[in-house]
Write a protein that holds these residues in place. Structure first.
Motif, PDB file in Angstrom:
ATOM      1  N   LYS B 208       0.822  -1.210   0.000  1.00  0.00           N
ATOM      2  CA  LYS B 208       0.000   0.000   0.000  1.00  0.00           C
ATOM      3  C   LYS B 208       0.855   1.257   0.000  1.00  0.00           C
ATOM      4  N   VAL B 209       2.050   1.161   0.544  1.00  0.00           N
ATOM      5  CA  VAL B 209       2.910   2.335   0.654  1.00  0.00           C
ATOM      6  C   VAL B 209       4.169   2.069  -0.160  1.00  0.00           C
ATOM      7  N   GLY B 210       4.400   2.885  -1.156  1.00  0.00           N
ATOM      8  CA  GLY B 210       5.570   2.712  -2.015  1.00  0.00           C
ATOM      9  C   GLY B 210       6.863   3.037  -1.287  1.00  0.00           C
ATOM     10  N   SER B 211       7.983   2.658  -1.912  1.00  0.00           N
ATOM     11  CA  SER B 211       9.279   2.856  -1.272  1.00  0.00           C
ATOM     12  C   SER B 211       9.575   4.334  -1.006  1.00  0.00           C
ATOM     13  N   ARG B 212       9.232   5.170  -1.985  1.00  0.00           N
ATOM     14  CA  ARG B 212       9.541   6.599  -1.825  1.00  0.00           C
ATOM     15  C   ARG B 212       8.856   7.153  -0.582  1.00  0.00           C
ATOM     16  N   GLU B 213       7.552   6.885  -0.459  1.00  0.00           N
ATOM     17  CA  GLU B 213       6.812   7.383   0.703  1.00  0.00           C
ATOM     18  C   GLU B 213       7.280   6.678   1.986  1.00  0.00           C
ATOM     19  N   GLY B 214       7.552   5.375   1.857  1.00  0.00           N
ATOM     20  CA  GLY B 214       7.992   4.601   3.018  1.00  0.00           C
ATOM     21  C   GLY B 214       9.295   5.131   3.597  1.00  0.00           C
ATOM     22  N   MET B 215      10.245   5.395   2.717  1.00  0.00           N
ATOM     23  CA  MET B 215      11.526   5.952   3.173  1.00  0.00           C
ATOM     24  C   MET B 215      11.322   7.276   3.899  1.00  0.00           C
ATOM     25  N   ALA B 216      10.525   8.133   3.287  1.00  0.00           N
ATOM     26  CA  ALA B 216      10.317   9.464   3.868  1.00  0.00           C
ATOM     27  C   ALA B 216       9.681   9.330   5.246  1.00  0.00           C
ATOM     28  N   ARG B 217       8.689   8.435   5.364  1.00  0.00           N
ATOM     29  CA  ARG B 217       8.024   8.255   6.650  1.00  0.00           C
ATOM     30  C   ARG B 217       9.005   7.749   7.711  1.00  0.00           C
ATOM     31  N   THR B 218       9.857   6.802   7.316  1.00  0.00           N
ATOM     32  CA  THR B 218      10.821   6.245   8.262  1.00  0.00           C
ATOM     33  C   THR B 218      11.781   7.325   8.762  1.00  0.00           C
ATOM     34  N   VAL B 219      12.326   8.078   7.801  1.00  0.00           N
ATOM     35  CA  VAL B 219      13.306   9.105   8.176  1.00  0.00           C
ATOM     36  C   VAL B 219      12.681  10.110   9.144  1.00  0.00           C
ATOM     37  N   GLU B 220      11.400  10.413   8.919  1.00  0.00           N
ATOM     38  CA  GLU B 220      10.753  11.471   9.709  1.00  0.00           C
ATOM     39  C   GLU B 220      10.179  11.007  11.035  1.00  0.00           C
ATOM     40  N   SER B 221       9.801   9.716  11.150  1.00  0.00           N
ATOM     41  CA  SER B 221       8.942   9.364  12.279  1.00  0.00           C
ATOM     42  C   SER B 221       9.518   8.409  13.305  1.00  0.00           C
ATOM     43  N   THR B 222      10.729   7.895  13.098  1.00  0.00           N
ATOM     44  CA  THR B 222      11.275   7.045  14.153  1.00  0.00           C
ATOM     45  C   THR B 222      12.695   7.439  14.541  1.00  0.00           C
ATOM     46  N   PRO B 223      12.934   7.602  15.834  1.00  0.00           N
ATOM     47  CA  PRO B 223      14.295   7.881  16.308  1.00  0.00           C
ATOM     48  C   PRO B 223      15.254   6.735  15.984  1.00  0.00           C
ATOM     49  N   LEU B 224      14.714   5.537  15.772  1.00  0.00           N
ATOM     50  CA  LEU B 224      15.587   4.391  15.477  1.00  0.00           C
ATOM     51  C   LEU B 224      16.343   4.584  14.163  1.00  0.00           C
ATOM     52  N   TYR B 225      15.778   5.390  13.251  1.00  0.00           N
ATOM     53  CA  TYR B 225      16.419   5.557  11.952  1.00  0.00           C
ATOM     54  C   TYR B 225      17.825   6.134  12.077  1.00  0.00           C
ATOM     55  N   SER B 226      18.062   6.912  13.131  1.00  0.00           N
ATOM     56  CA  SER B 226      19.375   7.564  13.266  1.00  0.00           C
ATOM     57  C   SER B 226      20.522   6.559  13.294  1.00  0.00           C
ATOM     58  N   ALA B 227      20.240   5.332  13.731  1.00  0.00           N
ATOM     59  CA  ALA B 227      21.308   4.333  13.797  1.00  0.00           C
ATOM     60  C   ALA B 227      21.485   3.584  12.481  1.00  0.00           C
ATOM     61  N   TRP B 228      20.536   3.727  11.559  1.00  0.00           N
ATOM     62  CA  TRP B 228      20.583   2.966  10.310  1.00  0.00           C
ATOM     63  C   TRP B 228      21.839   3.254   9.474  1.00  0.00           C
TER      64      TRP B 228
END
Lengths: 333, 333
Positions: B208-228
């Motif tokens: 339902k959610v494409g990669s482009r939107e998915g990436m943007a959501r991840t970067v914006e909405s979880t503090p866990l992304y900082s370690a990626w």
């Protein structure tokens, strides 16, 4: 300086008057964390990395009776009316907890512990169990302790047991002290009569990796864990706000995000820690579909495959229709 | 200073000699990332937060032919022999990519693109598609470009397309420049004839959610992304070591840990991004059980429900027995 569990118990109990009685009964509820406890800074004393916040399940928990045996006898443990063999890890954990209350005396006990929840439901019976055991053995020794001291002693048996000392919403303050004397739970004053928890018991195998080992693996093996305490800290503040304002969407969304973030740290561990079964994913997708369809329902999950639903009384009918096997728990009188 | 995609194309193509031909055909392979691309630092130019490392799938990918139309015509796009309507988002993306190669001229094209992989297999056809389109339209204009320049131009169509310009193991260097002139892929010299990829196509709904939107959501909405990015950086180094040493366990474990860590950042996003279906979890559990039973097999997953298996030729029999529907791809001649 490091402290053993016996050291900590000695500090708390050393000045208590010893007024032994023959038998003492206690009860403690299971609790479900809305902001999870995941990660220890001290594995001996069960000191957590982050504060957590839970709600007790009225009527679901553990009844424990501790009865004094003659000096020199062996401790006896019954779980759900069946004797537990002394080679069993449960027996050893119970006896190790009793040890904290003997203070060098040769007191021996019979422990009868009965869970009012099916173990298969994935509700953490170790929390209610060690809380009830703490109350019961403190009672049989006649130690006069306030709930804060009981909470610390319960924590020495199982971390989240410190929250089960209390009813309602409970916050476990992680504390800072190396001996953990400031790491105990305290109740929040608010009640929320319309709040409901739905327990869905999925079929599926028992978890292979226990919480203790799982936490340790997560802390050690994924860089993502470093962000967990930051998020937990933020989530607790938002949850307390939501409880004070009785804002269900804020409560539910924060609890679900917190639970999924905890599971994310598990999934990012190595070897991977996935507590989900295929059916867990099916339930999650169903919950999200219900939200899209306008039903305010959120989910939380602990270190196991079962999904718990959070909702308010007015949508109970929709929930029961979507999940015919759900067990609905009213969280406040 | 910010750059548009047209700006970047102008810099690369502005000095190229224009030697138009009537038609040009190109082919590019699909690639599967062993260290994933997840998160953009620039969403217009598809500049990534982290380096990624992939392996191409020989024989699986996209054939594209670009044919020159008369000046003033409308661009025409065929996908798998069927015309694509100009209101379709695929048509718009293709035409926007063609625009980069017109440099103000009124050249018009017919694009015939054929994927040699089932779309349902969850293999990223946009990577091979934009890579093949880049080669074909550059060819029809007669622009003489090296693979590095083609890689940058392909990236402007779809980030991971920059890796599909090459065969074999490929590293996408994220680069540092704001215009992305140093963000392109390059092949690794090593081959690994025994390496196999197993593709399992699960039933289940389209994401339902494409990669482009998915990436943007991840970067914006979880503090866990900082370690990626930290983990991705470390994983790439370990993968390059594993490839150089032909150490399968190191390759497989690192690729699986990397993929699950990417999924962890998705699951920790809000609203939650779970690309898994119940069947995905069943397959994961089966792979882990096989490893416990001594079969060296690892998994990787992209932003979708399908699971891809990594293994070596000597266990192909066990893999086919456990997964009768698996499609096995030999990754090197």
């Amino acid at each position: 300086m490091t402290f053993s569990r016996v050291d900590v118990a000695q500090v708390i109990l050393g000045d208590c008057e010893y007024c032994p009685v023959d038998t003492f009964e206690a009860w403690s509820p299971v609790n479900i964390a809305l902001c999870k406890y995941w990660g220890k800074r001290n594995g001996v004393l069960n000191l957590p990395v982050n504060d957590s916040l839970s709600v007790a399940l009225p009527g679901k928990g553990t009844h424990t009776r501790v009865t004094r045996l003659q000096v020199g006898a062996k401790d006896i443990v019954f779980l759900n009316d069946r004797p537990v063999h002394e080679a069993d890890s449960f027996y050893k954990k119970v006896v190790a907890h009793l040890d904290l209350f003997r203070l060098g005396r040769s007191d021996r006990f019979r422990v009868d512990t009965v869970n009012t929840i099916a173990t298969a439901a994935g509700l953490a019976s170790s929390a209610s169990g060690f809380s009830a055991l703490t109350r019961a053995v403190a009672g049989v020794q006649g130690f006069s302790l306030d709930d804060g001291a009981l909470s610390i002693l319960a924590r020495l048996g199982s971390g989240s047991a410190c929250r089960s000392i209390f009813e309602g919403f409970v916050r476990w303050h992680k504390g800072e002290a190396v001996d953990g004397m400031d790491s105990c739970a305290a109740p929040l004053s608010q009640v929320w009569p319309g709040l409901r928890l739905g327990v869905l018991t999925l079929t599926g195998s028992a978890k292979k990796v226990g919480s203790r080992e799982g936490m340790a693996r997560t802390v050690e093996s994924t860089p993502l864990y470093s962000a967990w305490p930051v998020q937990a800290e933020a989530d607790i503040a938002i949850l307390e706000e939501a409880i004070a304002a009785r804002d269900f969407e804020q409560l539910g969304a924060t609890a679900e995000h917190n639970a999924l973030t905890m599971h994310a740290t598990m999934i990012a561990s190595w070897p991977p820690l996935l507590y989900w079964e295929p059916e867990s994913v099916a339930v999650m997708q169903k919950v999200w579909q219900m939200r899209e369809d306008g039903v305010p329902v959120y989910l939380t999950m602990d270190a196991g495959p079962n999904v718990k639903l959070l909702f308010e009384a007015q949508v109970e009918g929709s929930i029961r229709q979507a999940f015919p096997d759900v067990e609905v728990v009213k969280l406040f009188p």
